[in-house]
Design an enzyme around this catalytic site. Structure first.
Site, short mmCIF file in Angstrom:
data_model
loop_
_atom_site.label_atom_id
_atom_site.label_comp_id
_atom_site.label_asym_id
_atom_site.label_seq_id
_atom_site.Cartn_x
_atom_site.Cartn_y
_atom_site.Cartn_z
N CYS A 122 17.38 26.37 40.18
CA CYS A 122 17.88 26.80 41.49
C CYS A 122 16.80 27.37 42.42
O CYS A 122 17.06 27.58 43.60
CB CYS A 122 18.98 27.84 41.31
SG CYS A 122 20.26 27.31 40.19
N HIS A 268 20.18 31.95 47.49
CA HIS A 268 20.76 30.89 46.65
C HIS A 268 22.25 31.16 46.53
O HIS A 268 22.68 32.29 46.32
CB HIS A 268 20.08 30.91 45.28
CG HIS A 268 20.78 30.04 44.28
ND1 HIS A 268 21.16 28.75 44.57
CD2 HIS A 268 21.18 30.28 43.01
CE1 HIS A 268 21.77 28.24 43.51
NE2 HIS A 268 21.80 29.14 42.56
N ASN A 298 27.94 26.13 43.84
CA ASN A 298 26.51 26.28 43.54
C ASN A 298 25.89 24.89 43.35
O ASN A 298 26.16 24.22 42.36
CB ASN A 298 26.38 27.13 42.27
CG ASN A 298 24.94 27.32 41.82
OD1 ASN A 298 24.03 26.68 42.33
ND2 ASN A 298 24.74 28.20 40.86
O1 UT7 Z 1 22.41 29.29 39.85
C1 UT7 Z 1 22.30 30.36 38.98
C2 UT7 Z 1 23.32 30.19 37.96
N1 UT7 Z 1 24.36 31.02 37.71
C3 UT7 Z 1 24.76 32.19 38.23
O2 UT7 Z 1 24.24 32.76 39.13
C4 UT7 Z 1 25.96 32.79 37.58
C5 UT7 Z 1 25.83 34.27 37.36
N2 UT7 Z 1 27.03 34.81 36.73
C6 UT7 Z 1 28.23 34.87 37.35
O3 UT7 Z 1 28.35 34.49 38.50
C7 UT7 Z 1 29.39 35.48 36.62
O4 UT7 Z 1 28.92 36.07 35.43
C8 UT7 Z 1 30.49 34.45 36.28
C9 UT7 Z 1 31.20 34.02 37.56
C10 UT7 Z 1 29.90 33.23 35.59
C11 UT7 Z 1 31.54 35.07 35.37
O5 UT7 Z 1 32.11 36.21 35.97
P1 UT7 Z 1 32.40 37.50 35.09
O6 UT7 Z 1 33.05 38.48 35.96
O7 UT7 Z 1 31.09 37.87 34.43
O8 UT7 Z 1 33.47 36.98 34.06
P2 UT7 Z 1 33.39 36.90 32.48
O9 UT7 Z 1 32.52 35.77 32.05
O10 UT7 Z 1 33.06 38.27 31.94
O11 UT7 Z 1 34.88 36.55 32.11
C12 UT7 Z 1 35.95 37.47 32.37
C13 UT7 Z 1 37.25 36.83 31.91
C14 UT7 Z 1 37.23 36.29 30.48
O12 UT7 Z 1 38.51 36.51 29.93
P3 UT7 Z 1 38.77 37.72 28.89
O13 UT7 Z 1 37.84 37.46 27.77
O14 UT7 Z 1 38.41 38.97 29.66
O15 UT7 Z 1 40.20 37.57 28.56
C15 UT7 Z 1 37.01 34.82 30.64
O16 UT7 Z 1 37.53 34.06 29.58
O17 UT7 Z 1 37.55 35.70 32.74
C16 UT7 Z 1 37.78 34.54 31.91
N3 UT7 Z 1 37.31 33.38 32.62
C17 UT7 Z 1 38.09 32.62 33.42
N4 UT7 Z 1 39.38 32.72 33.74
C18 UT7 Z 1 39.87 31.81 34.60
C19 UT7 Z 1 36.04 32.87 32.62
N5 UT7 Z 1 35.99 31.80 33.43
C20 UT7 Z 1 37.25 31.63 33.93
C21 UT7 Z 1 37.82 30.70 34.82
N6 UT7 Z 1 39.12 30.84 35.14
N7 UT7 Z 1 37.08 29.72 35.39
#
Ligand code: UT7
Length: 341
Positions: A122, A268, A298
């Protein structure tokens, strides 16, 4: 001597998929995606489209924009390009053999250009700006075409809701020219300074494990999934907030200017929460960051130049504006640049 962005262009696939539409096949929903990322839709390329197709279309639009501005015929601008750089982590062919940039060169008729690919995930646009400036600062080169193009949908695991909702396909191109404008002092213009960095200790935070020399596919191996992105979202999130904040602070300090001197910061486009957290840490006013991930999600290396082209097309970048671009991503890599438009 200055290095100025004299034209921009972008290309998105036709197929726009909203969060609700994605929810029909992925265990997710619009509310979760919007509240956790700010993303509302993404564009996904059809099966007949390759990265070089989107890259060539974005390049042609940048060539057409420059032709309109200067009156020079589009084909003669294409033939005047000295180097084509394609930044991509999802190029046409595995290992870049042949480089996607060479395929693009042929498609746009830039027959006098050298061509090479770079893979900086990225942060590709920022690295590309610095490499282009370096190439223009020596020899007789005058024009460089920097294209950032990604078909991340081809390396996305559509059964992993933690990643598949985040990415989209897209491409954007800029033409960078060596001009007689000053690089310092009164009336300075163009790419003033770039800051680049990497933290290879975080390499596994964002990774495509299979298919390369480390983990090649073996003969007769039964493959359950094609090569795909795996991500430790939380680790990348924390890295992103810290690096955006650090890069912006350092660039401002090096240039001896304040955040209020900036017309716009283009980050980004990964997650609106990352941008908002960085904005709060910096004490920056609301609205200084331009975001469009709601529409495109993204698009990795392409996200910053797509946003730049949108602003340029809308006439929102005025001559003399001081703008900043800042990126982060797989590697882990990071960087930023200060540009006088
Ligand atoms: O280009 C550079 C690349 N990437 C980035 O910049 C990404 C950086 N990271 C992020 O943007 C965030 O960490 C994410 C958007 C990827 C994730 O957000 P988060 O607030 O850290 O969520 P999480 O991974 O901690 O997940 C929280 C909950 C989980 O459920 P439980 O275990 O709390 O019951 C996940 O299973 O949300 C659940 N979850 C979803 N639910 C519905 C994860 N993805 C999804 C989804 N839809 N798509």
């Amino acid at each position: 001597m200055a290095f100025e962005i004299v034209a921009t262009g972008r290309a998105l696939p036709k197929n726009r998929i909203t969060n609700d539409e994605l929810s029909a096949t992925v265990d997710t929903n619009d509310e979760w995606i919007r509240s956790h990322t700010g993303i509302g839709s993404r564009y996904i390329a059809g099966e007949d489209v390759a990265t070089s197709d989107l890259a060539a279309l974005a390049a042609k639009r940048a060539l057409a924009a420059l032709a309109k501005k200067t009156g020079e015929p589009e084909n003669s601008i294409a033939e005047s390009i000295d180097v084509i750089i394609v930044s991509t982590s999802s190029g046409d062919y595995v290992g870049g053999v042949p480089p996607t940039s060479c395929v693009v060169q042929n498609k746009i008729g830039a027959k006098n250009a050298a061509a090479f690919d770079m893979a900086v995930c990225c942060t590709g646009f920022i690295y590309g700006l610095e490499i282009a400036s370096g190439l223009l600062s020596t020899g007789s080169r005058k024009r460089i075409l920097l294209i950032c193009a990604e078909l991340l949908s081809r390396i996305t695991d559509w059964s992993d809701r933690g990643t598949c909702v985040l990415f989209g396909d897209g491409a954007a191109a800029v033409i960078i020219e060596k001009t007689q404008a000053p690089l310092t002092g009164d009336g300075k213009r163009g790419i003033l300074r770039c800051l680049l960095g990497a933290d290879g200790g975080g390499a596994e935070s964002l990774i495509v494990r299979r298919g390369g020399s480390k983990n090649p596919y073996r003969k007769n191996e039964v493959v359950d999934k094609p090569p795909h992105i795996e991500m430790d979202g939380r680790a990348v999130y924390n890295f992103a907030v810290k690096t955006i904040t650090d890069v912006i602070s350092k660039l401002l300090e090096q240039e001896g200017v304040g955040i209020s001197d900036l017309a716009v910061i283009i980050p980004h486009q990964a997650n609106v929460r990352i941008v908002e957290a960085a904005r709060k840490r910096l004490g920056a006013p609301e609205g200084v960051f331009y975001t469009n991930m709601e529409e495109y999600a993204n698009t990795s290396a392409a996200s910053i130049p797509i946003a730049l082209d949108e602003l340029n097309e809308a006439g929102r970048l005025k001559k003399g504006d001081l703008i900043m671009v800042v990126g982060f991503g797989g590697g882990l890599t990071f960087g930023g640049a200060l540009i006088v438009w």
